[in-house]
Design a protein around this motif. Structure first.
Motif, PDB file in Angstrom:
ATOM      1  N   ILE A   1       1.708   3.033  10.129  1.00  0.00           N
ATOM      2  CA  ILE A   1       0.492   2.868  10.934  1.00  0.00           C
ATOM      3  C   ILE A   1      -0.759   3.189  10.128  1.00  0.00           C
ATOM      4  O   ILE A   1      -1.810   2.562  10.304  1.00  0.00           O
ATOM      5  CB  ILE A   1       0.576   3.748  12.205  1.00  0.00           C
TER       6      ILE A   1
ATOM      7  N   VAL B   1      -1.936  -0.135   8.251  1.00  0.00           N
ATOM      8  CA  VAL B   1      -2.287  -1.404   8.887  1.00  0.00           C
ATOM      9  C   VAL B   1      -3.802  -1.563   8.937  1.00  0.00           C
ATOM     10  O   VAL B   1      -4.553  -0.592   9.046  1.00  0.00           O
ATOM     11  CB  VAL B   1      -1.694  -1.524  10.313  1.00  0.00           C
TER      12      VAL B   1
ATOM     13  N   HIS C   1      -7.308  -4.204  10.187  1.00  0.00           N
ATOM     14  CA  HIS C   1      -7.810  -5.115  11.228  1.00  0.00           C
ATOM     15  C   HIS C   1      -7.427  -6.561  10.903  1.00  0.00           C
ATOM     16  O   HIS C   1      -7.572  -7.025   9.783  1.00  0.00           O
ATOM     17  CB  HIS C   1      -9.330  -4.995  11.326  1.00  0.00           C
TER      18      HIS C   1
ATOM     19  N   ILE D   1      -1.422   4.543  16.889  1.00  0.00           N
ATOM     20  CA  ILE D   1      -1.956   3.233  17.257  1.00  0.00           C
ATOM     21  C   ILE D   1      -1.778   3.055  18.752  1.00  0.00           C
ATOM     22  O   ILE D   1      -0.784   3.509  19.333  1.00  0.00           O
ATOM     23  CB  ILE D   1      -1.258   2.098  16.463  1.00  0.00           C
TER      24      ILE D   1
ATOM     25  N   VAL E   1      -3.168  -6.415  14.773  1.00  0.00           N
ATOM     26  CA  VAL E   1      -3.887  -5.141  14.863  1.00  0.00           C
ATOM     27  C   VAL E   1      -5.386  -5.404  14.999  1.00  0.00           C
ATOM     28  O   VAL E   1      -5.954  -6.226  14.279  1.00  0.00           O
ATOM     29  CB  VAL E   1      -3.620  -4.284  13.609  1.00  0.00           C
TER      30      VAL E   1
ATOM     31  N   LYS F   1      -7.201   2.015  16.295  1.00  0.00           N
ATOM     32  CA  LYS F   1      -6.288   0.892  16.058  1.00  0.00           C
ATOM     33  C   LYS F   1      -5.547   0.556  17.344  1.00  0.00           C
ATOM     34  O   LYS F   1      -5.031   1.447  18.024  1.00  0.00           O
ATOM     35  CB  LYS F   1      -5.293   1.240  14.954  1.00  0.00           C
ATOM     36  N   GLN F   2      -5.508  -0.749  17.660  1.00  0.00           N
ATOM     37  CA  GLN F   2      -4.825  -1.180  18.874  1.00  0.00           C
ATOM     38  C   GLN F   2      -4.073  -2.485  18.633  1.00  0.00           C
ATOM     39  O   GLN F   2      -4.440  -3.284  17.770  1.00  0.00           O
ATOM     40  CB  GLN F   2      -5.826  -1.414  20.018  1.00  0.00           C
ATOM     41  N   ILE F   3      -3.015  -2.691  19.422  1.00  0.00           N
ATOM     42  CA  ILE F   3      -2.341  -3.990  19.494  1.00  0.00           C
ATOM     43  C   ILE F   3      -2.285  -4.375  20.967  1.00  0.00           C
ATOM     44  O   ILE F   3      -1.810  -3.600  21.796  1.00  0.00           O
ATOM     45  CB  ILE F   3      -0.902  -3.939  18.930  1.00  0.00           C
TER      46      ILE F   3
END
Length: 792
Positions: free
Chosen positions: A75, A78, A80, A111, A138, A145-147
């Motif tokens: 994590i 990763v 953007h 994340i 991502v 950070k998000q998905i």
């Protein structure tokens, strides 16, 4: 199970839609996709929307991107926009009316998973302490950070990480899912392999003819071995996992395979490919290997190596891509050469090597031809002196004197007893040619006729009789010249202005109007300078001459860009310009191409400026009657009008030396080449000339770049090259002209060096009479519609 060749052959008769033309089915490559198991009428229709009709089209439907599901990414690493496979433990769950947020921790970072729609079972799955494996894009924002809505599965300490490798992502249409495309493409590859079909006609000897030509550099694949290939991708029963790992070593396998090796999928030696240079990698790849590598690329444990490979594949600069592009470009070049070869089988009207008419025409001019004009005249007259039909493209920047050269060529045809047709894409340009040719030739006793769509029935009947009975020796017109009822007495030379506005079929229709067993000479003119690769791609069947010199006395044009908020200041400058005895243009342009809207904009500007300026103003637009437009143009040319307000109909053909100011409103909405053409209406006399580009904020990045290029350069070829980069060939030359030159992979800008290779390969192949069947097969495979144009 792959679809068998026998199944394909049986399906061909039963399943091909009536409207699908696939040409001669020489192999499964040429068969329609509906012959594949799982392709019914609905899927076939969806594939057709993607331009996929044959199995060959399906194989060339390449991934636009790849999802890397071959390795876990921590994590903390990763970034953007990255689509990544991550794993972690749920440490926080927050549900509310806007959805659900879940925090995942993998001991390197956290994340957030964002679910906007909470469906049954999601709340039970997303519980604290659950270990998840996730895949998604991502996004990094102020929330961290998000998905959003990731793909996920619950795993345990004993669960192996699911490795689905590199998943190709294809361009698609609504209702046609990625998995369906992947299945069909894999089936197509297996079918082709099972037949052991010829995939290319090239031999090692062919490639030896281009060995000295450079290829675009790329970083070749490193040698792959048991240590650096993911073990999960080593299933020997799957041909793709073996073939896709590397390109064969040209030193060990010193020949170009012309077919798919179906006996032993592991027969290629990959043990020593690291030392290969780019050339050997490209030319030693078979077409089948290139396709397999593109659809199922290998996986690397080294993430940098993996990134490099995928970047090259998506950018189409990898050796596998270059191998396919060379074959594709060669097919296109062969089709052009074949078209030219077919044309040369026809007889053309032989013209004399001297022309008293042309000498008299040039002697009557108040100036001498430039050196460039004389050179191009020599090219043309040498062509016309033979019985081989001339097909010559004359390029020249605005104001270079192409029309005068065309008139000189007409004199040679006329002196030899032949008629001349002069064709232009618009009535206003055709009318300009009519005025010029009448002025030049009628005093010399030559009849000049006119044929256009807006003539009355009586005028048309009289014109048709004059043409058929040779009462007029020069006929000027628009596309009306193409029509079936137009019969020429002795058509010997066709002059086509702004060829890119016409389709190939139209040019064929006009050249078919020669006397029995005779094809007229063709002289094509364009004031749109054509970048080298575009000329090779679209006009490769033509000889080319360039008028690269402007007549003496032309003054440089100063180009300025001004915010539309300062429009009032520009209007004041027009008044000053015109009061000093000079003339000006004001061009109106709109976002949409609409003669009605353009006319309304021009009329509104005319009314506005008429109220504000005490000068003589004229108006020209596409909705006016032909006679009215011509009358206004003649008044402006005669100096009876100070300002001409017009739409882009004045883009070409208007010559008023006293006009020294051009204002183009909403200039950011026009293409570079069109702006350059419009600008060329001024600077034709000895007075200092200006072009004012009025733009509307906010400007897009492309709009800003267009205006910058035009402000800094007056070189038509520089401008055309930039226009090609910004807009593409369809916009630069017109979709009607380039519509039959669509490429699967090739790119006119990126692949310039590969064009040179393809051009030499094509010339090498077409000169060998024993390779005629190979040439025909290659053209058909890559351009199944090309045979329609062999006589164009």
């Amino acid at each position: 199970m792959p679809t068998s060749a026998s199944h394909l052959s049986a399906s061909l008769t039963n399943n091909v839609p009536a409207n699908v033309n696939v040409g001669p089915a020489q192999s499964s490559l040429d068969m329609p996709v509906i012959a594949l198991a799982g392709v019914g009428p609905k899927v076939a229709e969806q594939l057709a929307q993607l331009g996929i009709v044959r199995i060959f089209d399906l194989l060339l439907h390449l991934p636009r991107d790849y999802e890397d599901r071959s390795r876990l990414v921590s994590i903390s690493e990763v970034a953007h926009g990255q689509s990544a496979l991550v794993s972690g433990r749920i440490v926080h769950v927050d549900s509310n009316r806007s959805g659900m947020t879940v925090m995942i921790d993998d001991n390197t970072g956290t994340i957030g998973l964002r679910f906007f729609k909470v469906y049954p079972g999601l709340a039970q799955t997303m519980s604290l302490g659950t270990q998840l494996q996730l895949f998604g894009e991502v996004k990094v924002s102020r929330y961290g950070k998000q998905i959003h809505h990731p793909e996920y599965q619950v795993i345990s300490d004993s669960t192996a990480i699911t490795n689905t490798g590199l998943q190709p992502i294809y361009p698609t249409v609504k209702g046609l899912h990625q998995n369906k495309l992947r299945t069909l493409i894999k089936m197509a590859l297996q079918t082709v392999r099972s037949q052991g079909l010829p995939m290319t006609l090239f031999t090692t000897a062919d490639f030896a003819t281009v060995a000295d030509l450079p290829l675009v550099p790329f970083n070749g694949l490193k040698a792959l071995n048991a240590e650096n290939i993911e073990s999960e991708h080593r299933e020997t029963e799957d041909i793709f996992s073996t073939l896709a790992r590397s390109v064969p070593d040209n030193i060990i396998n010193n020949s170009v395979s012309n077919s798919v090796n179906k006996a032993n999928p592991s027969s290629y030696d990959y043990s020593n490919s690291e030392g290969n240079n780019n050339t050997s990698n490209v030319y030693s790849l078979t077409i089948f290997e290139a396709l397999v590598l593109l659809h199922t690329p290998p996986t690397y444990t080294d993430s940098g190596q993996q990134y490099t490979l995928l970047t090259q594949l998506t950018a189409r600069t990898h050796a596998a891509c270059q191998r396919l592009i060379i074959e594709e470009l060669t097919a296109h070049q062969l089709s052009l050469l074949y078209r030219r070869q077919q044309l040369h089988k026809h007889k053309a009207p032989k013209c004399g090597t001297q022309s008293a008419l042309t000498e008299q025409l040039f002697a009557n001019l108040p100036f001498s031809l430039t050196t460039a004009q004389k050179r191009v005249m020599h090219d043309i007259t040498a062509d016309m002196a033979t019985s081989i039909p001339m097909l010559r493209l004359v390029q020249g920047d605005v104001g270079a004197g192409k029309t005068l050269v065309a008139a000189g060529a007409a004199g040679y045809a006329l002196d030899s007893g032949w008629q001349v047709a002069v064709m232009a894409p618009t009535e206003i340009l055709a009318e300009q040619h009519l005025v010029n040719f009448k002025q030049w030739f009628e005093p010399l006793g030559v009849g000049v006729g006119w044929l256009a769509g807006k003539q009355t029935a009586k005028q048309r009947r009289e014109a048709l009789v004059d043409i058929a009975e040779n009462n007029v020796q020069i006929v000027v017109g628009t596309h009306a010249l193409f029509q079936e009822q137009v019969k020429f007495a002795k058509l010997g030379l066709v002059i086509i202005d702004e060829q890119h506005r016409f389709g190939v079929e139209q040019r064929m229709a006009l050249t078919n109007k020669g006397v029995a067993n005779s094809t007229p000479h063709q002289l094509i003119m364009t004031a749109t300078p054509i970048p080298r690769t575009l000329a090779m791609s679209v006009y490769g069947d033509m000889d080319t001459s360039i008028i690269d010199e402007l007549p003496p006395g032309r003054t440089p044009i100063t180009t300025v860009t001004i915010d539309r908020n300062r429009r009032d200041e520009v209007i004041e400058r027009i008044a000053v310009n015109c009061e000093a005895g000079r003339q000006a243009y004001w061009v109106c342009s709109l976002v949409e191409e609409s003669s009605v809207l353009d006319a309304q904009a021009a009329e509104a500007t005319y009314e506005d400026l008429n109220e504000r300026l005490d000068i003589r103003i004229g108006l020209v637009h596409g909705k006016m009657k032909s006679a009215d437009k011509q009358a206004v143009m003649q008044e402006f040319k005669a100096g009876k009008l100070d300002l001409l307000i017009a739409t882009t109909v004045i883009e070409v053909g208007v010559d008023v030396p006293n006009a020294s100011l051009m204002v183009i409103e909403n200039a950011e909405r026009l293409g570079l080449s069109q702006l350059h053409q419009l600008r060329g209406r001024v600077g034709r006399g000895s007075t200092k000339s200006y072009c004012v580009l009025l733009y509307q904020k906010p400007l897009s990045e492309t709009g800003t770049e267009r205006l910058r290029v035009l402000r800094e350069s007056t070189d038509g070829f520089v401008i055309a090259q930039k226009d090609l980069e910004l807009r593409g060939p369809g916009e630069l030359l017109g979709k009607r002209q380039t519509g039959n030159v669509g490429y699967y992979l090739a790119d006119l800008i990126r692949d310039e060096q590969l064009f040179t290779i393809a051009q030499r390969l094509a010339k090498h192949l077409i000169q060998d009479a024993t390779r005629k069947a190979d040439v025909s097969q290659l053209i058909h495979r890559w351009m199944p519609e090309a045979s329609r144009y062999t006589n164009a």
